[in-house]
Design a protein around this motif. Sequence first.
Motif, PDB file in Angstrom:
ATOM      1  N   UNK A 176     -61.504 104.122 -57.806  1.00 15.14           N
ATOM      2  CA  UNK A 176     -60.556 103.083 -58.230  1.00 15.14           C
ATOM      3  C   UNK A 176     -60.346 102.037 -57.145  1.00 15.14           C
ATOM      4  N   UNK A 177     -60.307 102.479 -55.903  1.00 15.37           N
ATOM      5  CA  UNK A 177     -60.129 101.540 -54.793  1.00 15.37           C
ATOM      6  C   UNK A 177     -61.347 100.629 -54.636  1.00 15.37           C
ATOM      7  N   UNK A 178     -62.531 101.191 -54.784  1.00 13.93           N
ATOM      8  CA  UNK A 178     -63.745 100.405 -54.630  1.00 13.93           C
ATOM      9  C   UNK A 178     -63.919  99.370 -55.743  1.00 13.93           C
ATOM     10  N   UNK A 179     -63.539  99.742 -56.953  1.00 12.82           N
ATOM     11  CA  UNK A 179     -63.828  98.879 -58.100  1.00 12.82           C
ATOM     12  C   UNK A 179     -62.702  97.928 -58.463  1.00 12.82           C
ATOM     13  N   UNK A 180     -61.536  98.083 -57.855  1.00 15.97           N
ATOM     14  CA  UNK A 180     -60.421  97.183 -58.160  1.00 15.97           C
ATOM     15  C   UNK A 180     -60.781  95.704 -57.966  1.00 15.97           C
ATOM     16  N   UNK A 181     -61.501  95.340 -56.891  1.00 15.06           N
ATOM     17  CA  UNK A 181     -61.849  93.917 -56.738  1.00 15.06           C
ATOM     18  C   UNK A 181     -62.747  93.380 -57.852  1.00 15.06           C
ATOM     19  N   UNK A 182     -63.429  94.265 -58.584  1.00 12.96           N
ATOM     20  CA  UNK A 182     -64.288  93.822 -59.675  1.00 12.96           C
ATOM     21  C   UNK A 182     -63.524  93.644 -60.979  1.00 12.96           C
ATOM     22  N   UNK A 183     -62.265  94.084 -60.992  1.00 11.81           N
ATOM     23  CA  UNK A 183     -61.497  94.022 -62.225  1.00 11.81           C
ATOM     24  C   UNK A 183     -61.646  95.251 -63.093  1.00 11.81           C
ATOM     25  N   UNK A 184     -62.175  96.342 -62.532  1.00 10.60           N
ATOM     26  CA  UNK A 184     -62.339  97.591 -63.261  1.00 10.60           C
ATOM     27  C   UNK A 184     -61.244  98.571 -62.839  1.00 10.60           C
ATOM     28  N   UNK A 185     -60.475  99.067 -63.796  1.00 10.15           N
ATOM     29  CA  UNK A 185     -59.536 100.137 -63.495  1.00 10.15           C
ATOM     30  C   UNK A 185     -60.229 101.479 -63.705  1.00 10.15           C
ATOM     31  N   UNK A 186     -59.846 102.467 -62.914  1.00 10.75           N
ATOM     32  CA  UNK A 186     -60.434 103.809 -63.005  1.00 10.75           C
ATOM     33  C   UNK A 186     -59.295 104.818 -63.021  1.00 10.75           C
ATOM     34  N   UNK A 187     -59.174 105.534 -64.117  1.00 13.07           N
ATOM     35  CA  UNK A 187     -58.126 106.532 -64.264  1.00 13.07           C
ATOM     36  C   UNK A 187     -58.696 107.809 -64.877  1.00 13.07           C
ATOM     37  N   UNK A 188     -57.920 108.871 -64.806  1.00 13.34           N
ATOM     38  CA  UNK A 188     -58.305 110.125 -65.442  1.00 13.34           C
ATOM     39  C   UNK A 188     -57.142 110.634 -66.274  1.00 13.34           C
ATOM     40  N   UNK A 189     -57.465 111.368 -67.317  1.00  9.40           N
ATOM     41  CA  UNK A 189     -56.454 111.909 -68.218  1.00  9.40           C
ATOM     42  C   UNK A 189     -56.625 113.414 -68.337  1.00  9.40           C
ATOM     43  N   UNK A 190     -55.536 114.135 -68.145  1.00  8.98           N
ATOM     44  CA  UNK A 190     -55.479 115.564 -68.418  1.00  8.98           C
ATOM     45  C   UNK A 190     -54.696 115.750 -69.702  1.00  8.98           C
ATOM     46  N   UNK A 191     -55.342 116.162 -70.799  1.00  7.69           N
ATOM     47  CA  UNK A 191     -54.635 116.292 -72.075  1.00  7.69           C
ATOM     48  C   UNK A 191     -53.919 117.621 -72.266  1.00  7.69           C
ATOM     49  N   UNK A 192     -54.050 118.537 -71.309  1.00 10.75           N
ATOM     50  CA  UNK A 192     -53.490 119.861 -71.504  1.00 10.75           C
ATOM     51  C   UNK A 192     -54.252 120.615 -72.587  1.00 10.75           C
ATOM     52  N   UNK A 193     -53.824 121.831 -72.919  1.00 14.50           N
ATOM     53  CA  UNK A 193     -54.499 122.596 -73.972  1.00 14.50           C
ATOM     54  C   UNK A 193     -54.439 121.837 -75.302  1.00 14.50           C
ATOM     55  N   UNK A 194     -55.583 121.538 -75.847  1.00 18.26           N
ATOM     56  CA  UNK A 194     -55.669 120.708 -77.051  1.00 18.26           C
ATOM     57  C   UNK A 194     -56.341 121.490 -78.171  1.00 18.26           C
ATOM     58  N   UNK A 195     -55.758 121.439 -79.346  1.00 14.25           N
ATOM     59  CA  UNK A 195     -56.257 122.189 -80.487  1.00 14.25           C
ATOM     60  C   UNK A 195     -57.492 121.496 -81.056  1.00 14.25           C
ATOM     61  N   UNK A 196     -58.614 121.746 -80.402  1.00 17.24           N
ATOM     62  CA  UNK A 196     -59.882 121.166 -80.856  1.00 17.24           C
ATOM     63  C   UNK A 196     -60.848 122.310 -81.150  1.00 17.24           C
TER      64      UNK A 196
END
Length: 251
Positions: A176-196
């Motif tokens: 995320x730090x490297x790509x911020x100047x390019x206008x790219x956000x980088x995030x992660x999502x933890x959905x917890x136990x998901x009924x899939x």
Amino acid sequence: MSKMQHKIAIITGASHPRDIGTAICRRLAADGVSIFFTHWHADRNWIGEFKQEILSMGVSCEEMTFDLSDSQAAQTILQTAVEQLGVPSILVNNAAHSAQDGYLVLDAQTLDEHYAVNMRSTFLLCVEFARLFEKANLISGRIINMTSGQDLGPMMGELAYVATKGAISAFTRSLAQELAPLGITVNAVNPGPTDSTWMNDEIRGYLLPKFPKGRLGTPEDVAKVIGFLASDEATWITGQIIHSEGGFLRG
């Protein structure tokens, strides 16, 4: 439908009607995003039906079968997506490899199998996406990775899985730090136990009391978070690990 019209997203791991990747595809398509999704060991008849479902939302859609343990996965997927739809501005690394282990059975092969999909393919898709984005002179990009709450508590019997998914959190924060100047956000999502696709009635019965809202998480719950992070409203959010678990109680 017009909020993100004309944008293109790559989503890995949309292989079943009830999985998280499929819900993400539906959510982004509903927001006007054209979809390129990958799948593995999926029913071809269902894939055709799902593609038509996405097309019926008024966006473009392409798909490919691909084994993400292939060392050339990132280059092949991105090249194919560009040829079929154009340069993507959204990448969702949803696909994962998971197998039961523990200290008694963990070995080199198990570690390598998890590494190839959960780390190598995710990391290389991220950087190849960013290089392509920069070359195309795009303005606003999104990378969204999936984690599994391994930072919040132990997951016994899944040592290779938690180790490789934990690496995604660390990688996300630094990229995320490297790509911020390019206008790219980088995030992660933890959905917890998901009924899939991985849950059965026994697992559902065990987990349900741990959710104070009185229900299990669904793929659609995850997709809503992804839809927000992919939108223009999330332009100031980057380098974050977002835990969207419905108050799930560990222990």
